[in-house]
Motif scaffolding. Structure first.
Motif, PDB file in Angstrom:
ATOM      1  N   GLY A 189      15.778 -33.219  -5.721  1.00  0.00           N
ATOM      2  CA  GLY A 189      15.004 -34.118  -6.585  1.00  0.00           C
ATOM      3  C   GLY A 189      13.589 -33.639  -6.859  1.00  0.00           C
ATOM      4  O   GLY A 189      12.663 -34.457  -7.006  1.00  0.00           O
ATOM      5  N   ALA A 190      13.379 -32.315  -6.943  1.00  0.00           N
ATOM      6  CA  ALA A 190      12.042 -31.768  -7.173  1.00  0.00           C
ATOM      7  C   ALA A 190      11.554 -32.078  -8.593  1.00  0.00           C
ATOM      8  O   ALA A 190      12.345 -32.182  -9.532  1.00  0.00           O
ATOM      9  N   LYS A 191      10.241 -32.200  -8.732  1.00  0.00           N
ATOM     10  CA  LYS A 191       9.627 -32.354 -10.052  1.00  0.00           C
ATOM     11  C   LYS A 191       9.182 -30.995 -10.605  1.00  0.00           C
ATOM     12  O   LYS A 191       9.045 -30.837 -11.821  1.00  0.00           O
ATOM     13  N   TYR A 192       8.991 -30.055  -9.681  1.00  0.00           N
ATOM     14  CA  TYR A 192       8.553 -28.712 -10.105  1.00  0.00           C
ATOM     15  C   TYR A 192       8.922 -27.705  -9.011  1.00  0.00           C
ATOM     16  O   TYR A 192       8.857 -28.007  -7.820  1.00  0.00           O
ATOM     17  N   PHE A 193       9.301 -26.509  -9.448  1.00  0.00           N
ATOM     18  CA  PHE A 193       9.496 -25.422  -8.489  1.00  0.00           C
ATOM     19  C   PHE A 193       9.230 -24.089  -9.181  1.00  0.00           C
ATOM     20  O   PHE A 193       9.320 -23.956 -10.406  1.00  0.00           O
ATOM     21  N   LYS A 194       8.926 -23.106  -8.374  1.00  0.00           N
ATOM     22  CA  LYS A 194       8.707 -21.747  -8.882  1.00  0.00           C
ATOM     23  C   LYS A 194       9.189 -20.747  -7.838  1.00  0.00           C
ATOM     24  O   LYS A 194       8.905 -20.895  -6.646  1.00  0.00           O
ATOM     25  N   VAL A 195       9.903 -19.739  -8.296  1.00  0.00           N
ATOM     26  CA  VAL A 195      10.353 -18.646  -7.433  1.00  0.00           C
ATOM     27  C   VAL A 195       9.692 -17.367  -7.927  1.00  0.00           C
ATOM     28  O   VAL A 195       9.861 -16.982  -9.090  1.00  0.00           O
ATOM     29  N   THR A 196       8.935 -16.737  -7.063  1.00  0.00           N
ATOM     30  CA  THR A 196       8.250 -15.493  -7.420  1.00  0.00           C
ATOM     31  C   THR A 196       8.827 -14.352  -6.589  1.00  0.00           C
ATOM     32  O   THR A 196       8.851 -14.425  -5.358  1.00  0.00           O
ATOM     33  N   TYR A 197       9.309 -13.341  -7.292  1.00  0.00           N
ATOM     34  CA  TYR A 197       9.863 -12.168  -6.612  1.00  0.00           C
ATOM     35  C   TYR A 197       8.732 -11.205  -6.292  1.00  0.00           C
ATOM     36  O   TYR A 197       7.960 -10.810  -7.170  1.00  0.00           O
ATOM     37  N   LYS A 198       8.637 -10.815  -5.020  1.00  0.00           N
ATOM     38  CA  LYS A 198       7.578  -9.910  -4.584  1.00  0.00           C
ATOM     39  C   LYS A 198       8.162  -8.763  -3.780  1.00  0.00           C
ATOM     40  O   LYS A 198       9.135  -8.934  -3.058  1.00  0.00           O
ATOM     41  N   GLU A 199       7.521  -7.634  -3.935  1.00  0.00           N
ATOM     42  CA  GLU A 199       7.936  -6.466  -3.138  1.00  0.00           C
ATOM     43  C   GLU A 199       6.711  -5.827  -2.523  1.00  0.00           C
ATOM     44  O   GLU A 199       5.715  -5.578  -3.210  1.00  0.00           O
ATOM     45  N   GLU A 200       6.819  -5.581  -1.252  1.00  0.00           N
ATOM     46  CA  GLU A 200       5.715  -4.965  -0.528  1.00  0.00           C
ATOM     47  C   GLU A 200       5.710  -3.474  -0.822  1.00  0.00           C
ATOM     48  O   GLU A 200       6.667  -2.753  -0.530  1.00  0.00           O
ATOM     49  N   LYS A 201       4.657  -3.020  -1.419  1.00  0.00           N
ATOM     50  CA  LYS A 201       4.528  -1.606  -1.756  1.00  0.00           C
ATOM     51  C   LYS A 201       3.774  -0.884  -0.657  1.00  0.00           C
ATOM     52  O   LYS A 201       2.698  -1.325  -0.246  1.00  0.00           O
ATOM     53  N   ILE A 202       4.351   0.176  -0.191  1.00  0.00           N
ATOM     54  CA  ILE A 202       3.703   0.947   0.871  1.00  0.00           C
ATOM     55  C   ILE A 202       3.410   2.346   0.349  1.00  0.00           C
ATOM     56  O   ILE A 202       4.300   3.061  -0.113  1.00  0.00           O
ATOM     57  N   SER A 203       2.138   2.718   0.399  1.00  0.00           N
ATOM     58  CA  SER A 203       1.761   4.076  -0.001  1.00  0.00           C
ATOM     59  C   SER A 203       1.171   4.778   1.215  1.00  0.00           C
ATOM     60  O   SER A 203       0.310   4.228   1.908  1.00  0.00           O
ATOM     61  N   LEU A 204       1.674   5.933   1.465  1.00  0.00           N
ATOM     62  CA  LEU A 204       1.192   6.704   2.610  1.00  0.00           C
ATOM     63  C   LEU A 204       0.370   7.880   2.090  1.00  0.00           C
ATOM     64  O   LEU A 204       0.830   8.630   1.226  1.00  0.00           O
ATOM     65  N   SER A 205      -0.821   8.005   2.592  1.00  0.00           N
ATOM     66  CA  SER A 205      -1.658   9.141   2.181  1.00  0.00           C
ATOM     67  C   SER A 205      -2.347   9.711   3.404  1.00  0.00           C
ATOM     68  O   SER A 205      -2.742   8.969   4.308  1.00  0.00           O
ATOM     69  N   GLU A 206      -2.450  11.003   3.422  1.00  0.00           N
ATOM     70  CA  GLU A 206      -3.113  11.669   4.540  1.00  0.00           C
ATOM     71  C   GLU A 206      -4.414  12.295   4.055  1.00  0.00           C
ATOM     72  O   GLU A 206      -4.475  12.878   2.977  1.00  0.00           O
ATOM     73  N   LYS A 207      -5.414  12.130   4.795  1.00  0.00           N
ATOM     74  CA  LYS A 207      -6.727  12.678   4.447  1.00  0.00           C
ATOM     75  C   LYS A 207      -7.275  13.438   5.644  1.00  0.00           C
ATOM     76  O   LYS A 207      -7.431  12.874   6.718  1.00  0.00           O
ATOM     77  N   LYS A 208      -7.533  14.704   5.431  1.00  0.00           N
ATOM     78  CA  LYS A 208      -8.086  15.504   6.525  1.00  0.00           C
ATOM     79  C   LYS A 208      -9.616  15.420   6.498  1.00  0.00           C
ATOM     80  O   LYS A 208     -10.234  15.633   5.474  1.00  0.00           O
ATOM     81  N   VAL A 209     -10.168  15.102   7.623  1.00  0.00           N
ATOM     82  CA  VAL A 209     -11.616  14.940   7.734  1.00  0.00           C
ATOM     83  C   VAL A 209     -12.159  15.967   8.717  1.00  0.00           C
ATOM     84  O   VAL A 209     -11.678  16.071   9.847  1.00  0.00           O
ATOM     85  N   ASN A 210     -13.143  16.740   8.272  1.00  0.00           N
ATOM     86  CA  ASN A 210     -13.790  17.685   9.177  1.00  0.00           C
ATOM     87  C   ASN A 210     -14.828  16.930   9.998  1.00  0.00           C
ATOM     88  O   ASN A 210     -15.787  16.397   9.461  1.00  0.00           O
ATOM     89  N   ALA A 211     -14.590  16.852  11.256  1.00  0.00           N
ATOM     90  CA  ALA A 211     -15.518  16.091  12.109  1.00  0.00           C
ATOM     91  C   ALA A 211     -15.906  16.932  13.315  1.00  0.00           C
ATOM     92  O   ALA A 211     -15.058  17.510  13.981  1.00  0.00           O
ATOM     93  N   LYS A 212     -17.183  16.994  13.536  1.00  0.00           N
ATOM     94  CA  LYS A 212     -17.666  17.725  14.702  1.00  0.00           C
ATOM     95  C   LYS A 212     -17.573  16.820  15.924  1.00  0.00           C
ATOM     96  O   LYS A 212     -18.174  15.760  15.963  1.00  0.00           O
ATOM     97  N   ALA A 213     -16.774  17.226  16.843  1.00  0.00           N
ATOM     98  CA  ALA A 213     -16.592  16.399  18.039  1.00  0.00           C
ATOM     99  C   ALA A 213     -17.817  16.497  18.940  1.00  0.00           C
ATOM    100  O   ALA A 213     -18.617  17.425  18.853  1.00  0.00           O
ATOM    101  N   ASP A 214     -17.891  15.528  19.789  1.00  0.00           N
ATOM    102  CA  ASP A 214     -19.011  15.486  20.733  1.00  0.00           C
ATOM    103  C   ASP A 214     -18.963  16.722  21.628  1.00  0.00           C
ATOM    104  O   ASP A 214     -17.940  17.030  22.234  1.00  0.00           O
ATOM    105  N   ALA A 215     -20.066  17.417  21.669  1.00  0.00           N
ATOM    106  CA  ALA A 215     -20.126  18.658  22.443  1.00  0.00           C
ATOM    107  C   ALA A 215     -19.832  18.439  23.908  1.00  0.00           C
ATOM    108  O   ALA A 215     -19.394  19.350  24.607  1.00  0.00           O
TER     109      ALA A 215
END
Length: 332
Positions: A189-215
């Motif tokens: 007996g609903a007066k209103y309804f909505k169904v929304t289709y959603k998809e979780e998008k996963i993007s994988l990216s690798e980034k190399k960072v030059n970091a000087k470690a603690d001496a």
């Protein structure tokens, strides 16, 4: 002299007994070999004996041949594994979730052991598969969506006798669950309804960072970092509708009958003391899809073995399904 006379009589008696015994033995042998009952052994008897021996050998050969033929037949049955209409009633016969519809191949069409068969069983890559002959589909009493023109099918999670074409499996289940949510809203007996289709998008990216470690901890070097960026993107509003509203009627569900969120929604709406007015929640599609990743791995192996794999895999579709949701909003 008297002793010699007794000894002679004894010898004579022994000789006579031996002669009688030999005579009896000869008569018995003649009688056993006398095939035409004329009281004597002749060439005709020999011929009859030879014929009898020949018949016995012939029967023995026939028995050996019959045994060999039966063994060959059993081996052919084990190799071709035909299914007959009466096989469907056997206690140890079952139709698996993954089946195949095929044309009747020449090998089985020409085999005597497969005459009258309606399909055959095969075991491939850890899967027990029932192969249904296209000309014998009706004998199995199954239904197929969208039709029976495809080759591979997986069982409908809401109907053990219903099968969905593998290529249409996930898209069909998405549609029927959206339709069920629409009917659910109407029944409650609903007066209103909505169904929304959603998809979780996963993007994988690798980034190399030059970091000087603690001496103090590391003399020198480079450290690699990687990060994962997750996003939710709305694909489409799958259904949206308004009603005049009415008292709730308990719905009859098929695909979402075991979903806890749906159960709670129905229970709260059917409660006359404190009826529900508005609710919004997410349904994860993989919870009601029926096809699990462990099964998908085996199916992909079978498809690869038959050189039937397409531009995507069943495993990837199952994994995508785990990132798909239906957002459900309903007002009373």
């Amino acid at each position: 002299m008297e002793k010699n006379s007794k000894f002679g009589a004894f010898v004579s008696g022994v000789g006579k007994n031996a002669k009688d015994l030999l005579e009896k033995s000869r008569n018995m042998a003649v009688h056993a070999a006398d095939q035409n009952d004329d009281g004597k052994l002749d060439l005709k008897d020999v011929s009859l004996i030879a014929e009898s021996v020949g018949n016995t050998m012939k029967k023995g050969t026939q028995v050996v041949r019959k045994t060999a033929e039966e063994k060959a037949r059993m081996l052919e049955l084990k190799t071709l594994q035909p299914i007959f209409a009466e096989s469907l009633n056997d206690a140890d016969f079952y139709i698996p979730k993954f089946i195949r519809i095929v044309e009747r191949d020449k090998k089985r069409a020409e085999s005597d052991v497969c005459k009258g068969s309606i399909g055959y069983v095969s075991d491939q890559k850890g899967l027990h598969i029932v192969n249904v002959f296209r000309d014998s589909i009706d004998a199995f009493g199954l239904t197929f969506y969208p039709d029976c023109d495809s080759e591979f099918y997986y069982v409908d999670p809401s109907d053990r006798n219903g099968y969905i074409a593998l290529n249409d499996y996930f898209s069909h289940l998405k549609l029927v669950r959206i339709n069920e949510l629409q009917k659910l809203a109407q029944d409650l007996g609903a007066k209103y309804f909505k169904v929304t289709y959603k998809e979780e998008k996963i993007s994988l990216s690798e980034k190399k960072v030059n970091a000087k470690a603690d001496a103090k901890t590391v003399a020198s070097g480079e450290v690699d970092y990687s990060y994962t960026d997750k996003k939710f993107s709305t694909v489409e509003v799958a259904a949206e509708m308004k009603f005049p509203g009415h008292g709730p009627v308990r719905p009859q569900l098929k695909y979402l009958v075991n979903d806890e969120s749906i159960k709670t929604l129905i229970s709260m709406r059917m409660d006359e003391k404190a009826p529900l007015l508005h609710q919004k929640f997410m349904l994860k599609l993989s919870n009601s899809s029926g096809l699990k990743e462990s099964e998908a791995i085996k199916i992909d192996a079978v498809l690869r073995g038959m050189k039937c794999s397409g531009n995507t895999s069943v495993v990837s579709e199952v994994q995508n399904e785990s990132r798909r949701y239906l957002e459900y909003e309903i007002e009373f």
